[in-house]
Design an enzyme around this catalytic site. Structure first.
Site, PDB file in Angstrom:
ATOM      1  N   HIS A 451       0.857  -1.187   0.000  1.00 15.98           N
ATOM      2  CA  HIS A 451       0.000   0.000   0.000  1.00 15.98           C
ATOM      3  C   HIS A 451       0.893   1.236   0.000  1.00 15.98           C
ATOM      4  O   HIS A 451       2.035   1.176   0.442  1.00 15.98           O
ATOM      5  CB  HIS A 451      -0.949   0.007   1.205  1.00 15.98           C
ATOM      6  CG  HIS A 451      -2.217  -0.750   0.915  1.00 15.98           C
ATOM      7  ND1 HIS A 451      -3.470  -0.206   1.080  1.00 15.98           N
ATOM      8  CD2 HIS A 451      -2.414  -1.993   0.434  1.00 15.98           C
ATOM      9  CE1 HIS A 451      -4.387  -1.102   0.724  1.00 15.98           C
ATOM     10  NE2 HIS A 451      -3.777  -2.194   0.338  1.00 15.98           N
ATOM     11  N   GLU A 476     -11.091   2.969   0.926  1.00  7.08           N
ATOM     12  CA  GLU A 476     -10.925   3.700   2.187  1.00  7.08           C
ATOM     13  C   GLU A 476     -11.353   5.164   2.061  1.00  7.08           C
ATOM     14  O   GLU A 476     -11.811   5.764   3.031  1.00  7.08           O
ATOM     15  CB  GLU A 476      -9.482   3.598   2.673  1.00  7.08           C
ATOM     16  CG  GLU A 476      -8.475   4.221   1.725  1.00  7.08           C
ATOM     17  CD  GLU A 476      -7.011   3.969   2.146  1.00  7.08           C
ATOM     18  OE1 GLU A 476      -6.771   2.977   2.853  1.00  7.08           O
ATOM     19  OE2 GLU A 476      -6.156   4.765   1.762  1.00  7.08           O
TER      20      GLU A 476
END
Ligand code: CA
Length: 668
Positions: A451, A476
């Site tokens: 990530h 997210e």
């Protein structure tokens, strides 16, 4: 051991697809003759041009570099040698969106040397595929003694005509986590790749790079007209690339399709990477779906850090393990399990995370023991906070701990706008770091989920422990920002996803996020959340929502059934930012799966089922937006129905606004 090579590789030194126009001009054609690259030395400067059929795509454009001391390395050349070859093999992906991939191209290698001064040598390798073209620079070892400092790359891409470019900005605070926008090529600033362009003559083009090793990432800048120029991401001191005595750039790639959906089933990027160097990944990584103590932190139900709302506690872990096992899944991610998490951990600071010490209220060994009894494997998590000085001191211990505990995947986060608050993620420093970690993880039998990483350039072919990455705006953002608009999911299959798998983290069933921050929600329906498992490829897919939001929901059955490893992929229809329908065949059964999504506009689509086996009958298990459902009205309502179908049938799909349909075709 799997059979990696299905057809013997052919390397022939015959003049297939290659012709010499004069002593300074050569033309290379793809195997089907459609894509052509012309190379020419014009006044001692190397130039190339690209065409597709009768359409000129790239008019004569520059090649070369500017070196330290303002030394021009793009002119004053003569051709020393020219080599051509053809290559055709079909190779098998260890896991992927398609099992067998054909790598078929014609190659032209031009060896150049400067006529005076340092008399530097430069080799330019061109490959023409039926789905696009590529070239790279090789600086062979030679007599010039100094280290090489590349101050600029002079490569240009002179587009013959303008077009609609789908772009995100380069060199910004949030790396590549931006919403794609559309603009004429002639209006672009500096943008990241993949850069996908719908040209005025109707071609779909995507500019990217492949096999990026010990070099800077290429971004593209528009300076004049419809010209794009390579703009390498620099080190903090302004140098673009520093190497000792030789370098090989990544491949500069141009995928060429007659419609945008063609780009999605082009495997040119993978084909330009080296074959698998890890022969044992099968022993520790197989594609899977996973749950996580994760969404709770993003929506504010839990904290990453020690508090009375701490997400990663032994108690929560055991509850999540129980739920994961009860529903038949086998993997669980737990974030915030270690020491170092503080409020504001996402700010730019030299964070001091520990990668071996448990947070208070969490006992990793006890949780692993409990998980093992229920046939659940944990996914490890290392948040570096982009403090790589701290991380690299501990990485061996951290990986060794996971190996000892039988953990075989690690998610590694790099929150922060610069690595060590100094170097850009996309610069040569970052490129080398991300490759180093992949190779180190392999030593500990660990698959890696990155990530806040650099972009993918096809690493998974060489290192199939590189299983997925974020490298875009994921789910997210729906938890705490203004959210991803409904067209986002219909743009990324044509742009970001061309570079490789994405850990989007789909599967939110409470799309209105009732336990979350006021006004924050998913701008889409649950039908769409299901369809993402097919439209967005990743060998690991999260069921991102809280267990209580899955409990008792009939649509959960689709998430149990949908695989994450595929025999084949076809894109049935789609327009960038509008809609897309993708079908994939399960690698481990005879079933096909369909995902269809739309932007904010409701849509009716008719789908031919001719991709199914002609001699079989299937039960179509259909998960659709219920009547009247769209992102604003009853977005959670999924209508589940069954229908017996054959390859000669067609199906009518109705997608609500920001909606979707997911189908399992179960062979009867
Ligand atoms: Ca992120």
């Amino acid at each position: 051991m799997k059979n990696y090579l299905i057809l013997p590789a052919l390397i022939l030194s015959v003049s297939i697809g290659y012709s010499q126009k004069n002593k300074n001009a050569y033309e290379l054609a793809s195997p089907n003759g459609q894509n052509k690259i012309k190379f020419e030395l014009v006044k001692n400067a190397p130039k190339y041009a690209v065409s597709h059929g009768k359409t000129e795509v790239i008019t004569p454009s520059d090649l070369g570099f500017l070196l330290k001391g303002n030394e021009d390395f793009s002119s004053n050349f003569e051709i020393k040698n020219v080599k051509n070859s053809t290559f055709d093999e079909t190779w098998e992906q260890v896991w992927g969106e398609k099992k067998n991939i054909r790598n078929h191209y014609n190659q032209l290698v031009v060896e150049l040397q400067q006529k005076s001064g340092n008399k530097r040598k430069l080799e330019i390798q061109f490959r023409a595929f039926d789905d696009g073209v590529a070239f790279r620079y090789v600086y062979p070892k030679q007599n010039v003694k100094d280290s090489i400092f590349i101050m600029d790359e002079k490569t240009t891409f002179n587009l013959k005509e303008d077009g609609k470019a789908w772009w995100i900005p380069a060199n910004r605070e949030n790396r590549d986590e931006y919403l794609f926008e559309e603009a004429p090529v002639s209006k672009l600033d500096t943008v990241l790749t993949p850069l996908t362009i719908e040209s005025k003559s109707g071609l779909a083009l995507s500019f990217h790079e492949a096999n990026l090793i010990d070099f800077a990432s290429m971004t593209l800048v528009n300076n004049v007209g419809t010209q794009l120029k390579s703009d390498l991401v620099p080190w903090s001191d302004g140098v673009k690339v520093r190497v000792k005595d030789t370098f090989t750039s990544s491949w500069r790639t141009i995928q060429i399709g007659e419609k945008p959906t063609d780009l999605i089933t082009s495997y040119l990027i993978l084909n330009l990477n080296e074959p698998n160097k890890l022969k044992n990944t099968d022993s520790y990584f197989k594609p899977y779906k996973y749950l996580g103590i994760w969404w709770g932190m993003h929506i504010g139900k839990y904290t990453f850090w020690e508090s009375d709302k701490q997400g990663a506690t032994t108690k929560h872990a055991e509850e999540y393990i129980d739920f994961t096992a009860k529903e038949g899944f086998h993997h669980l991610l737990i974030e915030g399990w270690n020491k170092g998490w503080t409020p504001g951990w996402y700010e730019n600071r030299m964070h001091m995370f520990s990668f071996t010490k448990n947070a208070d209220n969490f006992d990793l060994e006890k949780v692993v023991e409990y998980a093992k009894k229920k046939d659940i494997e944990l996914i490890g998590y290392h948040e570096t906070g982009s403090n790589l000085i701290n991380y690299l001191q501990q990485v061996d211990e951290g990986f060794a701990l996971y190996k000892k505990l039988g953990i075989h995947t690690v998610k590694i986060g790099h929150v922060g706008s610069k690595l060590n608050m100094k170097e850009m993620h996309f610069g040569q420093f970052g490129v080398n770091y991300f490759r180093y970690i992949l190779e180190k993880a392999a030593q500990y039998d660990l698959a890696v989920l990155y990530h806040e990483s650099i972009k993918d350039t096809g690493e998974r072919r060489t290192f199939p422990n590189m299983v997925s990455r974020e490298a875009a705006r994921g789910q997210e953002y729906n938890a705490w920002s203004e959210g991803n608009p409904p067209n986002h999911l219909s743009i990324i299959p044509f742009t970001r996803l061309l570079s490789g798998p994405m850990d989007f983290t789909p599967g939110i069933f409470d799309v209105e996020v009732k336990q979350g921050y006021p006004g924050k929600r998913i701008q889409g329906t649950v039908g769409q959340q299901l369809a993402i498992y097919v439209t967005t490829y990743s060998p690991i897919q999260m069921l991102a929502d809280l267990p209580e939001n899955y409990e008792g929901k009939p649509a959960l059955q689709f998430l149990k059934d949908v695989p994450t490893d595929w025999e084949d992929t076809k894109v049935l229809n789609g327009e960038i930012g509008q809609y897309i329908t993708t079908v994939r065949k399960d690698r481990n059964s005879a079933d096909w799966f369909l995902g269809s999504i739309t932007n904010e506009n409701p849509r009716d689509l008719e789908i031919s089922l001719s991709f199914l086996d002609k001699n079989a009958t299937y039960e179509a298990q259909i998960y659709a937006d219920a009547a009247g459902t769209d992102q604003k009205h009853n977005p959670e309502a999924v209508a589940i129905s069954k229908k017996t179908v054959k390859a000669s049938d067609s199906l009518k799909l109705h997608l609500g606004g920001a909606g979707g349909t997911a189908i399992r075709f179960k062979k009867l």
